[in-house]
Scaffold this motif. Sequence first.
Motif, PDB file in Angstrom:
ATOM      1  N   GLN A   1     -26.181 -85.739  -9.139  1.00 24.91           N
ATOM      2  CA  GLN A   1     -25.836 -87.057  -9.665  1.00 24.91           C
ATOM      3  C   GLN A   1     -26.629 -87.341 -10.927  1.00 24.91           C
ATOM      4  OE1 GLN A   1     -26.873 -90.620  -7.329  1.00 24.91           O
ATOM      5  NE2 GLN A   1     -24.677 -90.872  -7.179  1.00 24.91           N
ATOM      6  N   LYS A   2     -25.953 -87.864 -11.923  1.00 20.37           N
ATOM      7  CA  LYS A   2     -26.625 -88.180 -13.173  1.00 20.37           C
ATOM      8  C   LYS A   2     -27.667 -89.263 -12.935  1.00 20.37           C
ATOM      9  CE  LYS A   2     -24.200 -85.466 -15.759  1.00 20.37           C
ATOM     10  NZ  LYS A   2     -24.802 -84.209 -16.149  1.00 20.37           N
ATOM     11  N   GLU A   3     -28.745 -89.141 -13.686  1.00 20.55           N
ATOM     12  CA  GLU A   3     -29.850 -90.065 -13.489  1.00 20.55           C
ATOM     13  C   GLU A   3     -29.426 -91.505 -13.756  1.00 20.55           C
ATOM     14  OE1 GLU A   3     -32.460 -90.435 -16.589  1.00 20.55           O
ATOM     15  OE2 GLU A   3     -34.046 -91.359 -15.428  1.00 20.55           O
ATOM     16  N   LEU A   4     -28.616 -91.713 -14.798  1.00 21.48           N
ATOM     17  CA  LEU A   4     -28.203 -93.075 -15.138  1.00 21.48           C
ATOM     18  C   LEU A   4     -27.378 -93.689 -14.016  1.00 21.48           C
ATOM     19  CD1 LEU A   4     -28.068 -95.423 -17.097  1.00 21.48           C
ATOM     20  CD2 LEU A   4     -26.103 -94.324 -18.185  1.00 21.48           C
ATOM     21  N   ILE A   5     -26.522 -92.859 -13.386  1.00 18.62           N
ATOM     22  CA  ILE A   5     -25.696 -93.358 -12.281  1.00 18.62           C
ATOM     23  C   ILE A   5     -26.607 -93.788 -11.135  1.00 18.62           C
ATOM     24  CG2 ILE A   5     -23.884 -92.775 -10.632  1.00 18.62           C
ATOM     25  CD1 ILE A   5     -22.920 -92.895 -13.540  1.00 18.62           C
ATOM     26  N   ALA A   6     -27.609 -92.980 -10.836  1.00 22.48           N
ATOM     27  CA  ALA A   6     -28.536 -93.331  -9.754  1.00 22.48           C
ATOM     28  C   ALA A   6     -29.266 -94.630 -10.088  1.00 22.48           C
ATOM     29  CB  ALA A   6     -29.532 -92.200  -9.537  1.00 22.48           C
ATOM     30  N   ARG A   7     -29.627 -94.786 -11.357  1.00 20.58           N
ATOM     31  CA  ARG A   7     -30.331 -96.016 -11.753  1.00 20.58           C
ATOM     32  C   ARG A   7     -29.418 -97.222 -11.639  1.00 20.58           C
ATOM     33  NH1 ARG A   7     -32.027 -94.357 -17.445  1.00 20.58           N
ATOM     34  NH2 ARG A   7     -32.615 -96.525 -17.649  1.00 20.58           N
ATOM     35  N   LEU A   8     -28.140 -97.036 -11.985  1.00 20.44           N
ATOM     36  CA  LEU A   8     -27.193 -98.149 -11.860  1.00 20.44           C
ATOM     37  C   LEU A   8     -26.960 -98.504 -10.393  1.00 20.44           C
ATOM     38  CD1 LEU A   8     -24.367 -97.672 -14.498  1.00 20.44           C
ATOM     39  CD2 LEU A   8     -25.596 -99.768 -13.985  1.00 20.44           C
ATOM     40  N   LEU A   9     -26.853 -97.463  -9.553  1.00 22.46           N
ATOM     41  CA  LEU A   9     -26.604 -97.710  -8.131  1.00 22.46           C
ATOM     42  C   LEU A   9     -27.785 -98.404  -7.466  1.00 22.46           C
ATOM     43  CD1 LEU A   9     -24.727 -94.432  -7.128  1.00 22.46           C
ATOM     44  CD2 LEU A   9     -23.788 -96.741  -7.338  1.00 22.46           C
ATOM     45  N   VAL A  33     -26.100-101.992 -18.661  1.00 28.43           N
ATOM     46  CA  VAL A  33     -26.930-100.991 -19.320  1.00 28.43           C
ATOM     47  C   VAL A  33     -27.034-101.332 -20.804  1.00 28.43           C
ATOM     48  CG1 VAL A  33     -27.183 -98.563 -19.932  1.00 28.43           C
ATOM     49  CG2 VAL A  33     -26.330 -99.194 -17.684  1.00 28.43           C
ATOM     50  N   HIS A  34     -28.258-101.459 -21.262  1.00 29.40           N
ATOM     51  CA  HIS A  34     -28.495-101.628 -22.689  1.00 29.40           C
ATOM     52  C   HIS A  34     -28.809-100.250 -23.252  1.00 29.40           C
ATOM     53  CE1 HIS A  34     -29.574-103.462 -26.456  1.00 29.40           C
ATOM     54  NE2 HIS A  34     -30.705-102.777 -26.462  1.00 29.40           N
ATOM     55  N   HIS A  35     -28.279 -99.977 -24.440  1.00 31.14           N
ATOM     56  CA  HIS A  35     -28.395 -98.650 -25.017  1.00 31.14           C
ATOM     57  C   HIS A  35     -28.828 -98.756 -26.458  1.00 31.14           C
ATOM     58  CE1 HIS A  35     -26.717 -94.899 -26.816  1.00 31.14           C
ATOM     59  NE2 HIS A  35     -27.225 -94.394 -25.721  1.00 31.14           N
ATOM     60  N   VAL A  36     -29.717 -97.876 -26.869  1.00 30.23           N
ATOM     61  CA  VAL A  36     -30.093 -97.796 -28.289  1.00 30.23           C
ATOM     62  C   VAL A  36     -29.725 -96.414 -28.796  1.00 30.23           C
ATOM     63  CG1 VAL A  36     -31.959 -99.482 -28.121  1.00 30.23           C
ATOM     64  CG2 VAL A  36     -32.458 -97.062 -27.780  1.00 30.23           C
ATOM     65  N   ASP A  38     -41.130-106.294 -23.866  1.00 29.58           N
ATOM     66  CA  ASP A  38     -41.194-105.713 -22.518  1.00 29.58           C
ATOM     67  C   ASP A  38     -40.086-104.685 -22.277  1.00 29.58           C
ATOM     68  OD1 ASP A  38     -39.244-107.656 -22.618  1.00 29.58           O
ATOM     69  OD2 ASP A  38     -39.734-108.537 -20.665  1.00 29.58           O
ATOM     70  N   TRP A  39     -38.868-104.996 -22.697  1.00 28.49           N
ATOM     71  CA  TRP A  39     -37.755-104.064 -22.453  1.00 28.49           C
ATOM     72  C   TRP A  39     -37.925-102.792 -23.276  1.00 28.49           C
ATOM     73  CZ3 TRP A  39     -34.807-102.872 -26.683  1.00 28.49           C
ATOM     74  CH2 TRP A  39     -34.858-103.759 -27.758  1.00 28.49           C
ATOM     75  N   ALA A  40     -38.432-102.924 -24.501  1.00 29.91           N
ATOM     76  CA  ALA A  40     -38.636-101.739 -25.343  1.00 29.91           C
ATOM     77  C   ALA A  40     -39.750-100.876 -24.754  1.00 29.91           C
ATOM     78  CB  ALA A  40     -38.972-102.159 -26.766  1.00 29.91           C
ATOM     79  N   ARG A  41     -40.775-101.532 -24.185  1.00 22.66           N
ATOM     80  CA  ARG A  41     -41.858-100.762 -23.555  1.00 22.66           C
ATOM     81  C   ARG A  41     -41.330 -99.971 -22.366  1.00 22.66           C
ATOM     82  NH1 ARG A  41     -45.157-105.142 -24.782  1.00 22.66           N
ATOM     83  NH2 ARG A  41     -44.811-106.064 -22.749  1.00 22.66           N
ATOM     84  N   VAL A  42     -40.408-100.582 -21.588  1.00 25.61           N
ATOM     85  CA  VAL A  42     -39.814 -99.871 -20.441  1.00 25.61           C
ATOM     86  C   VAL A  42     -39.090 -98.627 -20.929  1.00 25.61           C
ATOM     87  CG1 VAL A  42     -38.015-100.011 -18.671  1.00 25.61           C
ATOM     88  CG2 VAL A  42     -39.615-101.907 -18.961  1.00 25.61           C
ATOM     89  N   MET A  43     -38.309 -98.780 -22.009  1.00 29.30           N
ATOM     90  CA  MET A  43     -37.536 -97.647 -22.528  1.00 29.30           C
ATOM     91  C   MET A  43     -38.464 -96.571 -23.094  1.00 29.30           C
ATOM     92  SD  MET A  43     -34.473 -99.776 -24.328  1.00 29.30           S
ATOM     93  CE  MET A  43     -33.167 -98.562 -24.367  1.00 29.30           C
ATOM     94  N   LEU A  44     -39.498 -97.000 -23.812  1.00 28.21           N
ATOM     95  CA  LEU A  44     -40.424 -96.041 -24.412  1.00 28.21           C
ATOM     96  C   LEU A  44     -41.211 -95.307 -23.332  1.00 28.21           C
ATOM     97  CD1 LEU A  44     -41.656 -98.206 -27.414  1.00 28.21           C
ATOM     98  CD2 LEU A  44     -40.268 -96.133 -27.543  1.00 28.21           C
ATOM     99  N   HIS A  45     -41.640 -96.062 -22.294  1.00 28.37           N
ATOM    100  CA  HIS A  45     -42.404 -95.454 -21.217  1.00 28.37           C
ATOM    101  C   HIS A  45     -41.578 -94.410 -20.477  1.00 28.37           C
ATOM    102  CE1 HIS A  45     -45.324 -95.043 -18.032  1.00 28.37           C
ATOM    103  NE2 HIS A  45     -44.372 -95.274 -17.153  1.00 28.37           N
ATOM    104  N   ARG A  46     -40.301 -94.727 -20.223  1.00 31.49           N
ATOM    105  CA  ARG A  46     -39.434 -93.793 -19.498  1.00 31.49           C
ATOM    106  C   ARG A  46     -38.840 -92.725 -20.402  1.00 31.49           C
ATOM    107  NH1 ARG A  46     -36.296 -96.195 -14.790  1.00 31.49           N
ATOM    108  NH2 ARG A  46     -37.668 -97.792 -13.968  1.00 31.49           N
ATOM    109  N   ARG A  47     -38.992 -92.931 -21.710  1.00 30.18           N
ATOM    110  CA  ARG A  47     -38.365 -92.041 -22.711  1.00 30.18           C
ATOM    111  C   ARG A  47     -36.866 -91.956 -22.488  1.00 30.18           C
ATOM    112  NH1 ARG A  47     -42.763 -87.190 -22.996  1.00 30.18           N
ATOM    113  NH2 ARG A  47     -44.498 -88.484 -23.665  1.00 30.18           N
ATOM    114  N   ARG A  48     -36.261 -93.123 -22.327  1.00 34.43           N
ATOM    115  CA  ARG A  48     -34.825 -93.201 -22.120  1.00 34.43           C
ATOM    116  C   ARG A  48     -34.216 -94.141 -23.157  1.00 34.43           C
ATOM    117  NH1 ARG A  48     -35.439 -89.313 -20.073  1.00 34.43           N
ATOM    118  NH2 ARG A  48     -35.141 -88.606 -17.975  1.00 34.43           N
ATOM    119  N   LYS A  49     -33.029 -93.763 -23.644  1.00 29.92           N
ATOM    120  CA  LYS A  49     -32.340 -94.606 -24.612  1.00 29.92           C
ATOM    121  C   LYS A  49     -31.539 -95.703 -23.927  1.00 29.92           C
ATOM    122  CE  LYS A  49     -30.369 -91.121 -26.729  1.00 29.92           C
ATOM    123  NZ  LYS A  49     -29.575 -90.369 -27.725  1.00 29.92           N
ATOM    124  N   THR A  50     -31.629 -95.737 -22.601  1.00 34.09           N
ATOM    125  CA  THR A  50     -30.913 -96.755 -21.839  1.00 34.09           C
ATOM    126  C   THR A  50     -31.898 -97.518 -20.971  1.00 34.09           C
ATOM    127  OG1 THR A  50     -30.504 -95.157 -20.082  1.00 34.09           O
ATOM    128  CG2 THR A  50     -28.752 -95.463 -21.713  1.00 34.09           C
TER     129      THR A  50
END
Length: 104
Positions: free
Chosen positions: A29-37, A52-55, A70-82
């Motif tokens: 299962q794709k990681e994004l799908i698991a995160r959405l679920l 889902v917010h995407h950059v 805060d949201w940008a820190r979450v994305m940077l910490h996880r190294r995810r564009k979503t």
Amino acid sequence: MARFGGISLQRQRAVELADREPVRVNYPQKELIARLLADTCEICGSRGKEQVHHVRALTDLAHAGWQPSDWARVMLHRRRKTVVACDTCHDRIHSERPARPLTQ
Ligand SMILES: [Zn+2]
């Protein structure tokens, strides 16, 4: 009679066709799908109606001289564009000024 690559194109009524079964691969299962679920806002932790917010690129969030929110820190910490966000957090993200001027 017409031929194709050495094969006669004459109809053969008695031929039995044996199609091969397609190989079915179980993809993880794709990681994004698991995160959405998980249905949990990754910014504030609330549950229900996640979006889902995407950059385009993480570098858009991490340029010099800018204190990430805060949201940008979450994305940077996880190294995810979503980032999976609730309605409120997603609206807040879009109400903030762009991380980088649009003219760059
Ligand atoms: Zn939220």
